[in-house]
Design a protein around this motif. Structure first.
Motif, PDB file in Angstrom:
ATOM      1  N   ALA A 146       0.794  -1.235   0.128  1.00 45.84           N
ATOM      2  CA  ALA A 146       0.052   0.151   0.057  1.00 45.84           C
ATOM      3  C   ALA A 146       0.799   1.379  -0.019  1.00 45.84           C
ATOM      4  N   ALA A 147       1.761   1.259  -0.878  1.00 39.60           N
ATOM      5  CA  ALA A 147       2.667   2.511  -0.899  1.00 39.60           C
ATOM      6  C   ALA A 147       1.899   3.747  -1.385  1.00 39.60           C
ATOM      7  N   GLY A 148       0.798   3.736  -1.780  1.00 40.69           N
ATOM      8  CA  GLY A 148      -0.009   4.945  -2.291  1.00 40.69           C
ATOM      9  C   GLY A 148      -0.757   5.634  -1.211  1.00 40.69           C
ATOM     10  N   GLY A 149      -0.962   4.992  -0.056  1.00 40.52           N
ATOM     11  CA  GLY A 149      -1.370   5.677   1.332  1.00 40.52           C
ATOM     12  C   GLY A 149      -2.721   4.909   1.695  1.00 40.52           C
ATOM     13  N   PRO A 150      -3.419   5.437   2.498  1.00 33.37           N
ATOM     14  CA  PRO A 150      -4.777   4.808   3.086  1.00 33.37           C
ATOM     15  C   PRO A 150      -5.779   4.652   2.259  1.00 33.37           C
ATOM     16  N   PHE A 151      -6.582   3.678   2.302  1.00 35.64           N
ATOM     17  CA  PHE A 151      -7.846   3.431   1.792  1.00 35.64           C
ATOM     18  C   PHE A 151      -8.843   2.477   2.376  1.00 35.64           C
ATOM     19  N   SER A 152     -10.004   2.441   1.964  1.00 41.52           N
ATOM     20  CA  SER A 152     -11.031   1.686   2.765  1.00 41.52           C
ATOM     21  C   SER A 152     -11.630   1.001   1.471  1.00 41.52           C
ATOM     22  N   ILE A 153     -12.369   0.105   1.674  1.00 38.26           N
ATOM     23  CA  ILE A 153     -13.180  -0.884   0.835  1.00 38.26           C
ATOM     24  C   ILE A 153     -14.392  -1.293   1.580  1.00 38.26           C
ATOM     25  N   LEU A 154     -15.558  -0.722   0.851  1.00 35.32           N
ATOM     26  CA  LEU A 154     -16.728  -1.097   1.729  1.00 35.32           C
ATOM     27  C   LEU A 154     -17.757  -2.048   0.612  1.00 35.32           C
ATOM     28  N   ARG A 155     -18.230  -3.055   1.416  1.00 38.60           N
ATOM     29  CA  ARG A 155     -19.061  -4.072   0.834  1.00 38.60           C
ATOM     30  C   ARG A 155     -20.460  -3.943   1.358  1.00 38.60           C
ATOM     31  N   PHE A 156     -21.486  -4.320   0.812  1.00 35.81           N
ATOM     32  CA  PHE A 156     -22.950  -4.114   1.067  1.00 35.81           C
ATOM     33  C   PHE A 156     -23.494  -5.537   0.850  1.00 35.81           C
ATOM     34  N   ALA A 157     -24.732  -5.605   1.881  1.00 35.45           N
ATOM     35  CA  ALA A 157     -25.483  -6.785   1.679  1.00 35.45           C
ATOM     36  C   ALA A 157     -26.272  -6.797   0.179  1.00 35.45           C
ATOM     37  N   GLU A 158     -26.803  -5.670  -0.268  1.00 35.57           N
ATOM     38  CA  GLU A 158     -27.583  -5.383  -1.379  1.00 35.57           C
ATOM     39  C   GLU A 158     -26.664  -6.078  -2.592  1.00 35.57           C
ATOM     40  N   PRO A 159     -27.479  -7.276  -3.313  1.00 34.05           N
ATOM     41  CA  PRO A 159     -26.797  -7.663  -4.682  1.00 34.05           C
ATOM     42  C   PRO A 159     -26.491  -6.691  -5.581  1.00 34.05           C
ATOM     43  N   LEU A 191     -11.231   6.829  -1.287  1.00 34.80           N
ATOM     44  CA  LEU A 191      -9.729   7.420  -1.139  1.00 34.80           C
ATOM     45  C   LEU A 191     -10.010   8.905  -0.587  1.00 34.80           C
ATOM     46  N   GLU A 192      -9.574   8.883   0.504  1.00 32.59           N
ATOM     47  CA  GLU A 192      -9.633  10.501   0.898  1.00 32.59           C
ATOM     48  C   GLU A 192      -8.371  11.382   0.798  1.00 32.59           C
ATOM     49  N   GLN A 193      -8.859  12.620   0.239  1.00 28.65           N
ATOM     50  CA  GLN A 193      -7.849  13.697   0.010  1.00 28.65           C
ATOM     51  C   GLN A 193      -8.067  14.763   0.928  1.00 28.65           C
ATOM     52  N   LEU A 194      -7.105  15.669   0.718  1.00 28.78           N
ATOM     53  CA  LEU A 194      -7.249  17.085   1.789  1.00 28.78           C
ATOM     54  C   LEU A 194      -8.560  17.666   1.847  1.00 28.78           C
ATOM     55  N   THR A 195      -9.161  17.893   0.427  1.00 30.87           N
ATOM     56  CA  THR A 195     -10.225  18.600   0.246  1.00 30.87           C
ATOM     57  C   THR A 195     -11.283  17.950  -0.622  1.00 30.87           C
ATOM     58  N   SER A 196     -11.017  16.791  -0.755  1.00 28.46           N
ATOM     59  CA  SER A 196     -12.097  15.898  -1.531  1.00 28.46           C
ATOM     60  C   SER A 196     -11.811  14.373  -1.331  1.00 28.46           C
ATOM     61  N   ALA A 197     -12.726  13.678  -2.075  1.00 32.74           N
ATOM     62  CA  ALA A 197     -12.329  12.136  -2.210  1.00 32.74           C
ATOM     63  C   ALA A 197     -12.728  11.792  -3.247  1.00 32.74           C
ATOM     64  N   VAL A 198     -12.163  10.275  -3.548  1.00 26.69           N
ATOM     65  CA  VAL A 198     -12.334   9.688  -4.726  1.00 26.69           C
ATOM     66  C   VAL A 198     -12.972   8.471  -4.490  1.00 26.69           C
ATOM     67  N   TYR A 199     -14.164   8.056  -5.226  1.00 25.73           N
ATOM     68  CA  TYR A 199     -14.939   6.846  -4.980  1.00 25.73           C
ATOM     69  C   TYR A 199     -14.751   5.941  -6.177  1.00 25.73           C
ATOM     70  N   LEU A 200     -14.305   4.741  -5.781  1.00 28.48           N
ATOM     71  CA  LEU A 200     -14.072   4.056  -7.102  1.00 28.48           C
ATOM     72  C   LEU A 200     -15.013   2.583  -7.128  1.00 28.48           C
ATOM     73  N   ASP A 201     -15.813   2.259  -8.218  1.00 29.34           N
ATOM     74  CA  ASP A 201     -16.617   1.211  -7.994  1.00 29.34           C
ATOM     75  C   ASP A 201     -16.523   0.170  -9.216  1.00 29.34           C
ATOM     76  N   LYS A 202     -15.695   0.618 -10.340  1.00 33.90           N
ATOM     77  CA  LYS A 202     -15.349  -0.277 -11.403  1.00 33.90           C
ATOM     78  C   LYS A 202     -14.562  -1.600 -10.809  1.00 33.90           C
ATOM     79  N   ALA A 203     -14.921  -2.659 -11.413  1.00 30.94           N
ATOM     80  CA  ALA A 203     -14.575  -3.959 -11.052  1.00 30.94           C
ATOM     81  C   ALA A 203     -13.055  -3.948 -11.179  1.00 30.94           C
ATOM     82  N   GLU A 204     -12.482  -3.436 -12.268  1.00 29.40           N
ATOM     83  CA  GLU A 204     -10.960  -3.585 -12.366  1.00 29.40           C
ATOM     84  C   GLU A 204     -10.244  -2.704 -11.235  1.00 29.40           C
TER      85      GLU A 204
END
Length: 302
Positions: free
Chosen positions: A235-248, A256-269
């Protein structure tokens, strides 16, 4: 296409029968996904759909991503455009739209909650499993009140005492996802550096380490430490979280949290890449069974 439709209908019906399922953020995302499936099944472009509700194609995009609330009239018009005539199905989707517009508890903190982080709080509330890697701080869901105050002061040095109190209260309220009958499972991997940095002073850090020892014994919390002796890791790129949901219908989301914003990734790759990094981190880290002893040793060295 016809084989997938019953599954989506079943999802909507299940949500219709579960009061409060998922929370408003997830309900918006689910309804948006349903509307996108319906639009694409009719080969209708976003601009045409936007015209039907007196809006733009970009508004349809925001609706389908669950980033805005729903007007019942707009949803009804879109269902008509998409050929949804069955009364029960229309009722289920319109009810879902109504429930998706209910404000979450975090709306009470709207004055201090950035819009980009509000999305995360809603997703966190609905997640069945959260995997997180932290390098600088103890994960927010595992922080004591005094430690959280020290972290908050770092990020908001000019804030008033009242604002700091509210930010800490928000963090403490978020931790309720780890308790109760449907508690979220948290699997956190921390770098040793986060534990060696005595934020708030030695006594605050000792109390924080005691709290981590206590939380590590919880059945829904898995905690691992990556020691200094491991050197570099995945994890040389820094902290991150992965969230999983019960809904199929909901994909995993990488945050990925940044200083004044955040990035949300949900593409499978993208998600798969971060999952692979997380798995390597878990291998590099000390086993969970060794965490309590590791934390106690650091506490005793302070």
């Amino acid at each position: 296409m016809s084989t997938a439709q019953p599954e989506r209908e079943s999802t909507v019906a299940n949500l219709f029968g579960q009061q409060g399922s998922g929370g408003p953020t997830v309900l918006r995302i689910l309804l948006g996904a349903q509307l996108r499936h319906l639009r694409e099944s009719r080969n209708i472009g976003r601009d045409a759909a936007g015209y039907a509700i007196r809006a733009s194609g970009s508004k349809i995009s925001r609706i389908e991503l669950g980033r805005v609330g729903f007007k019942e009239r707009d949803v009804a018009d879109l269902l008509t455009l998409y050929g949804v005539a069955d009364p029960k199905r229309r009722e289920a989707l319109l009810s879902l739209a109504s429930r998706a517009n209910v404000l979450g508890w975090w709306h009470d903190y709207a004055d201090i909650l950035a819009s980009w982080f509000e999305v995360y709080v809603g997703l966190e509330e609905a997640a069945s499993r959260i995997r997180a890697y932290e390098v600088q701080f103890v994960p927010g869901l595992l922080q004591t009140e005094d430690y959280a105050r020290a972290v908050t002061l770092l990020g908001h040095p000019d804030a008033t005492t009242e604002e700091i109190d509210r930010r800490v209260a928000l963090r403490m309220t978020r931790q309720q996802v780890l308790s109760g009958e449907d508690a979220t499972h948290l699997w956190a991997v921390m770098d040793e550096a986060a534990l060696r940095r005595p934020l708030g002073g030695v006594e605050v850090m000792r109390t924080q380490l005691d709290h981590l020892i206590e939380m590590a014994a919880s059945p829904n919390v898995t905690l691992q430490i990556v020691p200094f002796m491991r050197g570099g890791h995945a994890a040389a790129g820094g902290p991150f979280s992965i969230l999983r949901f019960a809904e199929p219908d909901l994909p995993d989301v990488v945050y990925l949290e940044q200083l004044t914003s955040a990035v949300y990734l949900d593409k499978a790759e993208d998600v798969d890449r971060y999952l692979a990094v997380m798995e390597r981190l878990c291998v590099d880290a000390e086993p969970a069974a060794a965490t309590t002893g590791f934390l106690a040793q650091i506490r005793d060295e302070l």
